[in-house]
Design a protein around this motif. Structure first.
Motif, PDB file in Angstrom:
ATOM      1  N   PRO A  93       0.681  -0.965   0.083  1.00 26.18           N
ATOM      2  CA  PRO A  93      -0.020   0.203   0.013  1.00 26.18           C
ATOM      3  C   PRO A  93       0.770   1.158   0.209  1.00 26.18           C
ATOM      4  CG  PRO A  93      -0.396  -1.675   1.784  1.00 26.18           C
ATOM      5  CD  PRO A  93       0.496  -2.005   1.180  1.00 26.18           C
ATOM      6  N   GLN A  94       0.602   1.968  -0.914  1.00 31.95           N
ATOM      7  CA  GLN A  94       1.193   3.475  -0.693  1.00 31.95           C
ATOM      8  C   GLN A  94       0.281   4.601  -1.733  1.00 31.95           C
ATOM      9  OE1 GLN A  94       4.849   3.680  -3.532  1.00 31.95           O
ATOM     10  NE2 GLN A  94       3.891   2.009  -4.690  1.00 31.95           N
ATOM     11  N   ILE A  95       0.203   5.536  -1.279  1.00 31.90           N
ATOM     12  CA  ILE A  95      -0.529   6.686  -1.890  1.00 31.90           C
ATOM     13  C   ILE A  95       0.328   7.067  -3.175  1.00 31.90           C
ATOM     14  CG2 ILE A  95      -1.244   9.119  -1.721  1.00 31.90           C
ATOM     15  CD1 ILE A  95      -1.395   8.897   1.197  1.00 31.90           C
ATOM     16  N   SER A  96      -0.394   6.805  -4.228  1.00 29.25           N
ATOM     17  CA  SER A  96       0.209   6.867  -5.461  1.00 29.25           C
ATOM     18  C   SER A  96      -0.046   8.233  -6.111  1.00 29.25           C
ATOM     19  CB  SER A  96      -0.261   5.894  -6.536  1.00 29.25           C
ATOM     20  OG  SER A  96      -1.565   5.864  -6.596  1.00 29.25           O
ATOM     21  N   SER A  97      -1.232   8.932  -5.911  1.00 32.77           N
ATOM     22  CA  SER A  97      -1.383  10.087  -6.712  1.00 32.77           C
ATOM     23  C   SER A  97      -2.556  10.942  -5.613  1.00 32.77           C
ATOM     24  CB  SER A  97      -2.006  10.116  -8.071  1.00 32.77           C
ATOM     25  OG  SER A  97      -3.107   9.388  -8.090  1.00 32.77           O
ATOM     26  N   ILE A  98      -2.856  12.373  -6.051  1.00 30.85           N
ATOM     27  CA  ILE A  98      -3.629  13.151  -5.520  1.00 30.85           C
ATOM     28  C   ILE A  98      -3.986  13.942  -6.627  1.00 30.85           C
ATOM     29  CG2 ILE A  98      -4.302  14.949  -3.762  1.00 30.85           C
ATOM     30  CD1 ILE A  98      -1.745  13.660  -2.085  1.00 30.85           C
ATOM     31  N   ARG A  99      -5.503  14.134  -6.806  1.00 34.37           N
ATOM     32  CA  ARG A  99      -6.046  14.827  -7.694  1.00 34.37           C
ATOM     33  C   ARG A  99      -6.924  16.072  -7.056  1.00 34.37           C
ATOM     34  NH1 ARG A  99      -6.988   9.931  -9.063  1.00 34.37           N
ATOM     35  NH2 ARG A  99      -9.119  10.253  -8.904  1.00 34.37           N
ATOM     36  N   LEU A 100      -6.532  17.260  -7.391  1.00 34.25           N
ATOM     37  CA  LEU A 100      -7.342  18.404  -6.858  1.00 34.25           C
ATOM     38  C   LEU A 100      -8.505  18.898  -7.754  1.00 34.25           C
ATOM     39  CD1 LEU A 100      -4.730  20.427  -5.092  1.00 34.25           C
ATOM     40  CD2 LEU A 100      -6.530  19.026  -4.009  1.00 34.25           C
ATOM     41  N   LYS A 101      -9.700  18.971  -7.672  1.00 31.64           N
ATOM     42  CA  LYS A 101     -10.519  19.548  -8.634  1.00 31.64           C
ATOM     43  C   LYS A 101     -11.308  20.743  -7.909  1.00 31.64           C
ATOM     44  CE  LYS A 101     -14.343  18.263 -11.689  1.00 31.64           C
ATOM     45  NZ  LYS A 101     -15.196  17.305 -12.157  1.00 31.64           N
ATOM     46  N   THR A 102     -11.205  21.901  -8.466  1.00 34.60           N
ATOM     47  CA  THR A 102     -11.819  23.177  -7.941  1.00 34.60           C
ATOM     48  C   THR A 102     -12.592  23.922  -8.873  1.00 34.60           C
ATOM     49  OG1 THR A 102     -11.216  24.771  -6.276  1.00 34.60           O
ATOM     50  CG2 THR A 102      -9.965  24.633  -8.139  1.00 34.60           C
ATOM     51  N   ARG A 103     -13.777  24.241  -8.458  1.00 35.13           N
ATOM     52  CA  ARG A 103     -14.482  25.444  -9.163  1.00 35.13           C
ATOM     53  C   ARG A 103     -14.771  26.371  -8.453  1.00 35.13           C
ATOM     54  NH1 ARG A 103     -12.672  22.298 -11.750  1.00 35.13           N
ATOM     55  NH2 ARG A 103     -13.653  20.619 -13.303  1.00 35.13           N
ATOM     56  N   ALA A 104     -14.609  27.714  -9.182  1.00 34.53           N
ATOM     57  CA  ALA A 104     -14.541  28.973  -8.280  1.00 34.53           C
ATOM     58  C   ALA A 104     -15.511  29.908  -8.888  1.00 34.53           C
ATOM     59  CB  ALA A 104     -13.023  29.367  -8.296  1.00 34.53           C
ATOM     60  N   LYS A 105     -15.978  31.027  -8.024  1.00 37.76           N
ATOM     61  CA  LYS A 105     -16.620  31.841  -8.678  1.00 37.76           C
ATOM     62  C   LYS A 105     -16.048  33.055  -8.254  1.00 37.76           C
ATOM     63  CE  LYS A 105     -21.236  30.011  -9.032  1.00 37.76           C
ATOM     64  NZ  LYS A 105     -22.787  29.758  -8.250  1.00 37.76           N
ATOM     65  N   VAL A 106     -15.316  33.846  -9.152  1.00 39.93           N
ATOM     66  CA  VAL A 106     -14.197  35.025  -8.572  1.00 39.93           C
ATOM     67  C   VAL A 106     -14.612  36.171  -9.630  1.00 39.93           C
ATOM     68  CG1 VAL A 106     -12.038  35.609  -8.551  1.00 39.93           C
ATOM     69  CG2 VAL A 106     -12.539  33.146  -8.026  1.00 39.93           C
ATOM     70  N   PRO A 107     -15.536  37.008  -9.196  1.00 39.93           N
ATOM     71  CA  PRO A 107     -15.608  38.292  -9.989  1.00 39.93           C
ATOM     72  C   PRO A 107     -14.367  39.052 -10.412  1.00 39.93           C
ATOM     73  CG  PRO A 107     -16.892  38.171  -7.860  1.00 39.93           C
ATOM     74  CD  PRO A 107     -15.823  36.954  -7.765  1.00 39.93           C
ATOM     75  N   GLY A 108     -14.326  39.190 -11.896  1.00 42.98           N
ATOM     76  CA  GLY A 108     -13.320  40.155 -12.420  1.00 42.98           C
ATOM     77  C   GLY A 108     -12.064  39.484 -12.812  1.00 42.98           C
ATOM     78  N   ILE A 109     -11.726  38.363 -12.504  1.00 42.13           N
ATOM     79  CA  ILE A 109     -10.605  37.687 -12.912  1.00 42.13           C
ATOM     80  C   ILE A 109     -10.722  36.889 -14.110  1.00 42.13           C
ATOM     81  CG2 ILE A 109     -11.005  35.359 -11.778  1.00 42.13           C
ATOM     82  CD1 ILE A 109      -8.088  35.444 -10.343  1.00 42.13           C
ATOM     83  N   ASP A 110      -9.486  36.940 -15.152  1.00 43.17           N
ATOM     84  CA  ASP A 110      -9.589  36.377 -16.267  1.00 43.17           C
ATOM     85  C   ASP A 110      -8.950  34.848 -15.870  1.00 43.17           C
ATOM     86  OD1 ASP A 110      -6.798  35.954 -16.389  1.00 43.17           O
ATOM     87  OD2 ASP A 110      -6.658  38.240 -17.233  1.00 43.17           O
ATOM     88  N   ALA A 111      -9.156  33.907 -16.769  1.00 43.30           N
ATOM     89  CA  ALA A 111      -8.902  32.237 -16.586  1.00 43.30           C
ATOM     90  C   ALA A 111      -7.577  32.289 -16.567  1.00 43.30           C
ATOM     91  CB  ALA A 111      -9.506  31.517 -17.870  1.00 43.30           C
ATOM     92  N   ALA A 112      -6.537  33.056 -17.240  1.00 40.29           N
ATOM     93  CA  ALA A 112      -5.055  32.911 -17.145  1.00 40.29           C
ATOM     94  C   ALA A 112      -4.602  33.307 -15.776  1.00 40.29           C
ATOM     95  CB  ALA A 112      -4.337  33.703 -18.211  1.00 40.29           C
ATOM     96  N   LYS A 113      -5.116  34.274 -15.118  1.00 34.91           N
ATOM     97  CA  LYS A 113      -4.726  34.798 -13.854  1.00 34.91           C
ATOM     98  C   LYS A 113      -5.002  33.961 -12.954  1.00 34.91           C
ATOM     99  CE  LYS A 113      -2.764  37.747 -11.121  1.00 34.91           C
ATOM    100  NZ  LYS A 113      -1.383  37.847 -10.914  1.00 34.91           N
ATOM    101  N   PHE A 114      -6.613  33.340 -12.851  1.00 34.33           N
ATOM    102  CA  PHE A 114      -6.913  32.372 -12.139  1.00 34.33           C
ATOM    103  C   PHE A 114      -6.340  31.136 -11.881  1.00 34.33           C
ATOM    104  CE2 PHE A 114      -9.649  28.515 -11.062  1.00 34.33           C
ATOM    105  CZ  PHE A 114      -9.920  29.046  -9.887  1.00 34.33           C
ATOM    106  N   ARG A 115      -5.903  30.683 -13.216  1.00 34.43           N
ATOM    107  CA  ARG A 115      -5.069  29.395 -13.179  1.00 34.43           C
ATOM    108  C   ARG A 115      -3.505  29.616 -12.497  1.00 34.43           C
ATOM    109  NH1 ARG A 115      -5.489  23.794 -14.069  1.00 34.43           N
ATOM    110  NH2 ARG A 115      -3.531  23.399 -13.774  1.00 34.43           N
ATOM    111  N   GLU A 116      -3.091  30.861 -12.910  1.00 35.09           N
ATOM    112  CA  GLU A 116      -1.740  31.176 -12.314  1.00 35.09           C
ATOM    113  C   GLU A 116      -1.724  30.862 -10.669  1.00 35.09           C
ATOM    114  OE1 GLU A 116       0.687  35.069 -11.174  1.00 35.09           O
ATOM    115  OE2 GLU A 116      -0.226  35.033 -13.246  1.00 35.09           O
ATOM    116  N   LEU A 117      -2.853  31.700 -10.158  1.00 38.12           N
ATOM    117  CA  LEU A 117      -3.038  31.836  -8.614  1.00 38.12           C
ATOM    118  C   LEU A 117      -3.408  30.325  -8.173  1.00 38.12           C
ATOM    119  CD1 LEU A 117      -4.717  35.238  -8.266  1.00 38.12           C
ATOM    120  CD2 LEU A 117      -2.216  34.720  -7.788  1.00 38.12           C
TER     121      LEU A 117
END
Length: 144
Positions: A93-117
């Motif tokens: 047994p070993q932890i082999s991977s972790i996947r984060l999935k996030t959905r956000a409502k962020v007024p005024g931000i563009d997709a590129a800046k959001f992805r960077e942050l």
């Protein structure tokens, strides 16, 4: 000085037929929460270390992302994150991977800046740093 947190584990018996409890005495949130071989490797009711790691990682990443967005002038309206922790049985047994999935409502931000942050939060939240030996992916999406 830093902040110290703790949890406790109690186990009785052998691995397969034994059972245990997990507790978080400081907060009282987990109080004698059941875990066993069947809750970790099967479908029995109770928790397991991987589920708790997933909860910790989802919470830590989401708080880090909120901080990064706010610092950049884009306080989020809402952030929802799921963390999937994979337990591989190959070679034991070993932890082999972790996947984060996030959905956000962020007024005024563009997709590129959001992805960077979001990428910055993924790399730099304390739990991500602690789990750096495990491959980590992020699916981050802005919702309108």
């Amino acid at each position: 000085m830093g902040i110290a947190r703790h949890a406790t584990a109690h186990w009785t018996g052998d691995l397969k037929s034994g059972k245990g409890t997990l507790s978080t005495p400081q907060s009282g949130l987990l109080s004698e929460t059941r875990y066993a071989f069947g809750t970790r490797f099967g479908d029995e009711k109770g928790t397991n270390p991987e589920e708790l790691i997933a909860a910790a990682h989802a919470g830590c990443f989401t708080m880090a992302l909120s901080a990064k967005l706010t610092e950049a002038g884009f306080p989020p309206e809402s952030l929802d994150t799921r963390a999937d922790v994979d337990l591989s049985m190959d070679g034991g047994p070993q932890i082999s991977s972790i996947r984060l999935k996030t959905r956000a409502k962020v007024p005024g931000i563009d997709a590129a800046k959001f992805r960077e942050l979001a990428d910055d939060a993924k790399q730099n939240c304390p739990v991500s740093k602690a789990l750096s030996a495990v491959p980590l992916s992020l699916d981050a999406e802005l919702e309108s």
